[in-house]
Design a protein around this motif. Structure first.
Motif, mmCIF file in Angstrom:
data_model
loop_
_atom_site.group_PDB
_atom_site.id
_atom_site.type_symbol
_atom_site.label_atom_id
_atom_site.label_comp_id
_atom_site.label_asym_id
_atom_site.label_seq_id
_atom_site.Cartn_x
_atom_site.Cartn_y
_atom_site.Cartn_z
ATOM 1 N N ASP A 1 -1.444 -45.122 -40.041
ATOM 2 C CA ASP A 1 -2.041 -46.192 -40.841
ATOM 3 C C ASP A 1 -1.046 -46.800 -41.815
ATOM 4 O OD1 ASP A 1 -4.532 -45.710 -39.638
ATOM 5 O OD2 ASP A 1 -5.029 -44.169 -41.128
ATOM 6 N N VAL A 2 0.150 -46.210 -41.913
ATOM 7 C CA VAL A 2 1.146 -46.646 -42.891
ATOM 8 C C VAL A 2 2.286 -47.424 -42.240
ATOM 9 C CG1 VAL A 2 2.779 -45.887 -44.663
ATOM 10 C CG2 VAL A 2 0.596 -44.679 -44.368
ATOM 11 N N GLY A 3 2.855 -46.866 -41.174
ATOM 12 C CA GLY A 3 3.997 -47.489 -40.514
ATOM 13 C C GLY A 3 3.593 -48.407 -39.379
ATOM 14 N N ASP A 4 4.457 -49.404 -39.114
ATOM 15 C CA ASP A 4 4.240 -50.253 -37.941
ATOM 16 C C ASP A 4 4.603 -49.513 -36.665
ATOM 17 O OD1 ASP A 4 3.539 -52.908 -39.208
ATOM 18 O OD2 ASP A 4 5.432 -52.487 -40.206
ATOM 19 N N GLN A 5 5.552 -48.587 -36.788
ATOM 20 C CA GLN A 5 5.950 -47.774 -35.642
ATOM 21 C C GLN A 5 6.378 -46.402 -36.156
ATOM 22 O OE1 GLN A 5 9.746 -48.259 -33.111
ATOM 23 N NE2 GLN A 5 8.216 -49.355 -31.897
ATOM 24 N N LEU A 6 6.103 -45.373 -35.368
ATOM 25 C CA LEU A 6 6.483 -44.006 -35.710
ATOM 26 C C LEU A 6 7.467 -43.489 -34.672
ATOM 27 C CD1 LEU A 6 2.948 -42.442 -36.455
ATOM 28 C CD2 LEU A 6 4.386 -43.818 -37.977
ATOM 29 N N VAL A 7 8.572 -42.903 -35.140
ATOM 30 C CA VAL A 7 9.489 -42.210 -34.236
ATOM 31 C C VAL A 7 8.973 -40.783 -34.115
ATOM 32 C CG1 VAL A 7 11.854 -41.447 -33.836
ATOM 33 C CG2 VAL A 7 11.434 -43.657 -34.920
ATOM 34 N N THR A 8 8.328 -40.497 -32.990
ATOM 35 C CA THR A 8 7.668 -39.198 -32.823
ATOM 36 C C THR A 8 8.515 -38.195 -32.043
ATOM 37 O OG1 THR A 8 6.494 -40.096 -30.900
ATOM 38 C CG2 THR A 8 5.339 -40.136 -33.019
ATOM 39 N N TYR A 9 9.686 -38.631 -31.592
ATOM 40 C CA TYR A 9 10.674 -37.683 -31.061
ATOM 41 C C TYR A 9 12.057 -38.214 -31.370
ATOM 42 C CZ TYR A 9 13.127 -34.220 -28.376
ATOM 43 O OH TYR A 9 13.956 -33.174 -28.023
ATOM 44 N N ALA A 10 12.888 -37.355 -31.959
ATOM 45 C CA ALA A 10 14.308 -37.647 -32.168
ATOM 46 C C ALA A 10 15.034 -36.327 -32.010
ATOM 47 C CB ALA A 10 14.560 -38.253 -33.540
ATOM 48 N N GLY A 11 15.779 -36.213 -30.923
ATOM 49 C CA GLY A 11 16.441 -34.949 -30.676
ATOM 50 C C GLY A 11 17.038 -34.874 -29.286
ATOM 51 N N PRO A 12 17.343 -33.667 -28.821
ATOM 52 C CA PRO A 12 18.053 -33.501 -27.553
ATOM 53 C C PRO A 12 17.142 -33.584 -26.327
ATOM 54 C CG PRO A 12 17.670 -31.367 -28.552
ATOM 55 C CD PRO A 12 17.186 -32.395 -29.548
ATOM 56 N N TRP A 13 17.761 -33.914 -25.221
ATOM 57 C CA TRP A 13 17.076 -33.979 -23.932
ATOM 58 C C TRP A 13 16.485 -32.624 -23.556
ATOM 59 C CZ3 TRP A 13 14.553 -36.198 -20.320
ATOM 60 C CH2 TRP A 13 14.558 -35.742 -18.998
ATOM 61 N N SER A 14 17.160 -31.554 -23.910
ATOM 62 C CA SER A 14 16.680 -30.215 -23.544
ATOM 63 C C SER A 14 15.278 -29.951 -24.087
ATOM 64 C CB SER A 14 17.648 -29.144 -24.061
ATOM 65 O OG SER A 14 17.800 -29.227 -25.470
ATOM 66 N N GLY A 15 14.937 -30.541 -25.225
ATOM 67 C CA GLY A 15 13.587 -30.390 -25.759
ATOM 68 C C GLY A 15 12.652 -31.492 -25.291
ATOM 69 N N TYR A 16 13.191 -32.677 -25.091
ATOM 70 C CA TYR A 16 12.362 -33.830 -24.736
ATOM 71 C C TYR A 16 11.693 -33.677 -23.379
ATOM 72 C CZ TYR A 16 11.076 -38.774 -24.222
ATOM 73 O OH TYR A 16 10.385 -39.961 -24.052
ATOM 74 N N ARG A 17 12.410 -33.150 -22.427
ATOM 75 C CA ARG A 17 11.866 -33.101 -21.068
ATOM 76 C C ARG A 17 10.647 -32.191 -20.964
ATOM 77 N NH1 ARG A 17 16.345 -30.447 -17.174
ATOM 78 N NH2 ARG A 17 14.905 -31.456 -15.707
#
Length: 259
Positions: free
Chosen positions: A166-182
């Protein structure tokens, strides 16, 4: 039967086929990374936003980046063509998990506006819990008072408490390595929001896994992404240079990747 499918799930299905946009969390200073900043002037690049003034945390205060103490002609030379092309330019503000003073952040924001006429702000190292929400809400209100219509990206790096949506226009909900993202999963509450509300920034993505990474982004309902093969082992800040497969990456942004 479609009437048995929830609106949120329908939005998630649509996100898997929607065109993606690019976020650029901030290259190194234009003086040392002219090719990177020049590459963003390419016609037709699907840029959502580009942050300026970022970088690895400074010592001894541990604050990353900022507008500096005076207007920088190199930053100005990078920003003007981006604005001319219609790209959204954001000033990097390091919230430092809610520990930086309100006055410091507003002072940085005002300098970005005075010197570079930014369109909004990327709030790095944003808190993600309920305890930090009131402070970020207050900051967002102040930033929108400084610049009516300011676009605010809250960079949590993980799924925050739902109230931040409700505050931001966009949220970065993942920032990190591919090893965790997948192997990551989206929070259930995100299906109630359209994909343009979410951004994923992933480093260490091998070229051979680009299609897989794009599928993960779409299945998790993200509308904006940045992938790079650079890692935090290559440099303190893996975002400071272009990925080795930049042209290949850009060519894959747009129509949905086939399942």
């Amino acid at each position: 039967m479609s009437y048995l499918i929830s609106p949120g799930y329908r939005r998630a299905l649509a996100a898997r086929k929607a065109p993606l946009r690019l976020a650029v969390p901030g290259f190194a200073h234009p003086l040392v990374a002219p090719a990177e900043w020049g590459g963003l002037q390419r016609a037709g690049l699907p840029l959502d936003w580009v942050a300026i003034g970022g970088g690895a945390p400074r010592e001894p205060d541990g604050v990353s980046g900022g507008p500096g103490s005076r207007q920088d002609p190199y930053w100005l030379s990078a920003v003007v063509p981006l604005r001319t092309s219609g790209a959204r330019v954001l000033g990097h503000l390091d919230v430092r998990y809610g520990t930086r003073s309100f006055g410091e952040l507003l002072s940085d924001a005002q300098r970005y506006l005075n010197w570079y006429r930014v369109d909004g702000f990327a709030l790095a190292r944003c808190p993600d819990d309920e305890a930090g929400l009131s402070g970020i809400r207050r900051m967002a209100g102040a930033l929108r008072t400084l610049h009516d219509g300011a676009h605010l990206v809250l960079s949590h790096g993980t799924h925050p408490s739902p109230g931040y949506a409700d505050v931001g226009d966009q949220l970065v909900t993942y920032a990190g390595p591919w090893s965790g993202y997948r192997w990551s999963r989206a929070a259930e509450w995100t299906v109630d929001h359209p994909p343009e509300r979410f951004c994923h920034l992933v480093h260490g993505v091998p070229r051979t896994h680009l299609d897989e990474a794009l599928r993960v982004a779409r299945w998790q309902g993200a509308g904006t992404v940045y992938f790079t093969d650079r890692t935090d082992r290559d440099a303190l800040d893996p975002w400071e240079s272009l990925p080795g497969y930049w042209d290949d990456f850009v060519s894959r942004i747009g129509p949905g990747v086939s399942e």
